[in-house]
Design a protein around this motif. Structure first.
Motif, mmCIF file in Angstrom:
data_model
loop_
_atom_site.group_PDB
_atom_site.id
_atom_site.type_symbol
_atom_site.label_atom_id
_atom_site.label_comp_id
_atom_site.label_asym_id
_atom_site.label_seq_id
_atom_site.Cartn_x
_atom_site.Cartn_y
_atom_site.Cartn_z
ATOM 1 N N THR A 29 27.529 34.733 36.077
ATOM 2 C CA THR A 29 28.880 34.827 36.664
ATOM 3 C C THR A 29 29.501 33.458 36.934
ATOM 4 O OG1 THR A 29 27.950 35.066 38.914
ATOM 5 C CG2 THR A 29 28.395 37.086 37.688
ATOM 6 N N THR A 32 35.174 31.044 33.733
ATOM 7 C CA THR A 32 36.462 31.005 34.418
ATOM 8 C C THR A 32 36.929 32.425 34.723
ATOM 9 O OG1 THR A 32 37.675 31.069 32.330
ATOM 10 C CG2 THR A 32 37.102 28.887 33.215
ATOM 11 N N ASP A 33 37.964 32.543 35.545
ATOM 12 C CA ASP A 33 38.484 33.865 35.895
ATOM 13 C C ASP A 33 38.901 34.663 34.671
ATOM 14 O OD1 ASP A 33 38.082 33.320 38.553
ATOM 15 O OD2 ASP A 33 40.186 32.801 38.977
ATOM 16 N N ASP A 34 39.356 33.965 33.612
ATOM 17 C CA ASP A 34 39.795 34.663 32.408
ATOM 18 C C ASP A 34 38.727 34.691 31.325
ATOM 19 O OD1 ASP A 34 39.948 31.979 31.832
ATOM 20 O OD2 ASP A 34 41.921 32.078 30.873
ATOM 21 N N THR A 38 32.460 27.504 30.386
ATOM 22 C CA THR A 38 32.849 26.216 30.958
ATOM 23 C C THR A 38 31.997 25.072 30.427
ATOM 24 O OG1 THR A 38 31.310 26.412 32.801
ATOM 25 C CG2 THR A 38 33.510 27.405 33.085
ATOM 26 N N GLN A 69 34.102 44.560 30.570
ATOM 27 C CA GLN A 69 33.699 43.562 31.557
ATOM 28 C C GLN A 69 32.975 44.236 32.723
ATOM 29 O OE1 GLN A 69 36.863 41.144 33.172
ATOM 30 N NE2 GLN A 69 35.483 39.967 34.479
ATOM 31 N N ASP A 72 32.818 39.955 37.777
ATOM 32 C CA ASP A 72 33.792 38.878 37.888
ATOM 33 C C ASP A 72 33.180 37.593 37.324
ATOM 34 O OD1 ASP A 72 35.688 40.493 39.125
ATOM 35 O OD2 ASP A 72 34.963 40.012 41.152
ATOM 36 N N ASN A 73 34.018 36.800 36.669
ATOM 37 C CA ASN A 73 33.585 35.523 36.079
ATOM 38 C C ASN A 73 32.498 35.701 35.027
ATOM 39 O OD1 ASN A 73 34.226 34.718 39.290
ATOM 40 N ND2 ASN A 73 35.197 33.435 37.730
ATOM 41 N N GLY A 113 32.902 44.404 38.493
ATOM 42 C CA GLY A 113 34.103 43.587 38.525
ATOM 43 C C GLY A 113 34.759 43.572 37.162
ATOM 44 N N ARG A 115 38.720 42.662 35.534
ATOM 45 C CA ARG A 115 40.099 42.295 35.842
ATOM 46 C C ARG A 115 41.106 43.070 34.999
ATOM 47 N NH1 ARG A 115 38.482 38.397 32.221
ATOM 48 N NH2 ARG A 115 40.013 37.650 30.699
ATOM 49 N N GLU A 353 25.840 32.786 40.629
ATOM 50 C CA GLU A 353 26.601 31.691 40.034
ATOM 51 C C GLU A 353 25.727 30.450 39.862
ATOM 52 O OE1 GLU A 353 30.708 29.149 40.993
ATOM 53 O OE2 GLU A 353 30.033 30.774 42.308
#
Length: 364
Positions: A29, A32-34, A38, A69, A72-73, A113, A115, A353
């Motif tokens: 996780t 990025t949010d989208d 990274t 998905q 999140d992340n 999670g 989005r 994370e």
């Protein structure tokens, strides 16, 4: 040939691997949010290649901009921006000399999670057992999924194909179709989550049909030298006690997926060296009865246990927590050096994370 079976060279669908030890897929996780990988993730993955792991599997990567998905992340392979971001990861890993495969995942009923939508989907409208994991940002019970229509099943299959094509574009050497742990494809295989009365439900032959169609479609859509494997388990993240219906059911699952074109079978259990059925063989040994390389995962941090898995029929092994504790596990074991114990609290609490101590400093 090495005196230590873990360090034999192995060929996997045309790729020569320096040893039998790979990096297991692990949800972290940290995108990025989208859903873009990274620069920190690039350094994180590269360190395992530098540490001697002969191939790397990414964390589960969502396949579409709809229901796939799960966290999140979570990174994706559904957009041009996500493809571009992954290219930096694959190039750095290739610079070290290791192949890297993207694990393609549809969370199905086990979404914590997403989005894109609040709706979850599955083979049938069956509420998942257990509760969401705070480790991955969830809390409370899982939602009851909407049963996929035949058109919905086709759309999911096409999303796996599109994500695999994107993986080729991103520079991956292969993909692993996630058919384990209670996520969408596994929920089709599992008897109590699949209550369909069409060609995708009922007998085990019908329940494994959809995962097999995904494997075949991905294999057809990707280059000949592109690896297409599948990950399988009896247990789920939300149901660690589940077991298949014995050796005969396992044989149908494995044989159907091999016939569909799977280049390897990646079997995972909490302890993959334990019998898969009471008094019977391990899941790896059951898989080894079929004509595809077998990758074993689960409880193999100790080198002797990893060797035992190979002796029981696995061609390759993957490490999760052992790799997190020892990013240079293969080099340490080859040199006879001691291994560090895994520190769960330091690494995976309060969330999964990536932590600063796991990401090597940039060379810039």
């Amino acid at each position: 040939m090495s005196e230590d079976t873990l360090f034999d060279e192995v060929t996997l669908d045309g790729h020569t691997l320096a040893n039998r030890v790979g990096l297991a897929p692990m949800t972290r996780t940290s995108a990025t949010d989208d859903g873009r990988a990274t620069e920190e993730m690039a350094r994180y993955y590269t360190k395992f290649a530098e540490g001697g792991f002969s191939f790397l599997l990414t964390e589960g990567v969502h396949t579409d901009e709809a229901h796939s998905q799960g966290y999140d992340n979570q990174p994706g392979l559904a957009t041009d921006e996500q493809v571009t971001a992954w290219r930096d990861v694959t190039e750095r890993v290739h610079d070290v000399g290791a192949p890297i495969f993207a694990q393609l995942m549809h969370a199905g009923p086990l979404v914590q999670g997403n989005r894109y939508t609040d709706e979850t989907v599955g083979p049938s409208a069956v509420e998942p057992k257990g509760e969401q994991l705070e480790l991955y940002g969830g809390s409370g019970e899982f939602a009851t999924p909407t049963a996929l229509s035949t058109e919905g099943i086709e759309a999911v299959r096409e999303s796996f194909v599109a994500a695999a094509e994107n993986a080729v574009e991103a520079g991956f050497d292969g993909v692993e179709v996630h058919g384990a742990n209670g996520y969408l494809l596994d929920s089709f295989i599992t008897d109590y989550t699949n209550r369909r009365d069409d060609e995708y439900g009922g007998s085990v032959e019908n329940r494994v049909r959809f995962p097999a169609e995904v494997v075949a479609a991905v294999q057809d859509a990707t280059p000949e030298d592109f690896v297409v494997g599948i990950r399988l388990s009896q247990t789920k993240v939300n149901d660690p006690e589940h077991a298949w219906g014995g050796e005969e059911e396992a044989a149908v699952v494995f044989e159907t997926l091999v016939e569909a074109g799977a280049d390897y079978l990646h079997v995972t259990e909490e302890d993959v060296t334990a019998p898969a059925v009471e008094g019977g063989p391990t899941l790896a040994k059951l898989a080894a009865r079929h004509d595809a390389p077998v990758v074993a995962n689960g409880g193999l941090e100790d080198p002797d246990r990893a060797r035992s898995a190979v002796e029981s029929g696995a061609d390759l092994v993957t490490l999760g927590t052992g790799a997190l504790a020892n990013p240079d596990w293969p080099r340490r074991v080859a040199a006879g050096r001691d291994l560090d114990d895994f520190d769960f609290e330091r690494t995976l609490l309060p969330t999964a994370e990536l932590n600063d101590h796991e990401v090597p400093e940039s060379a810039d």
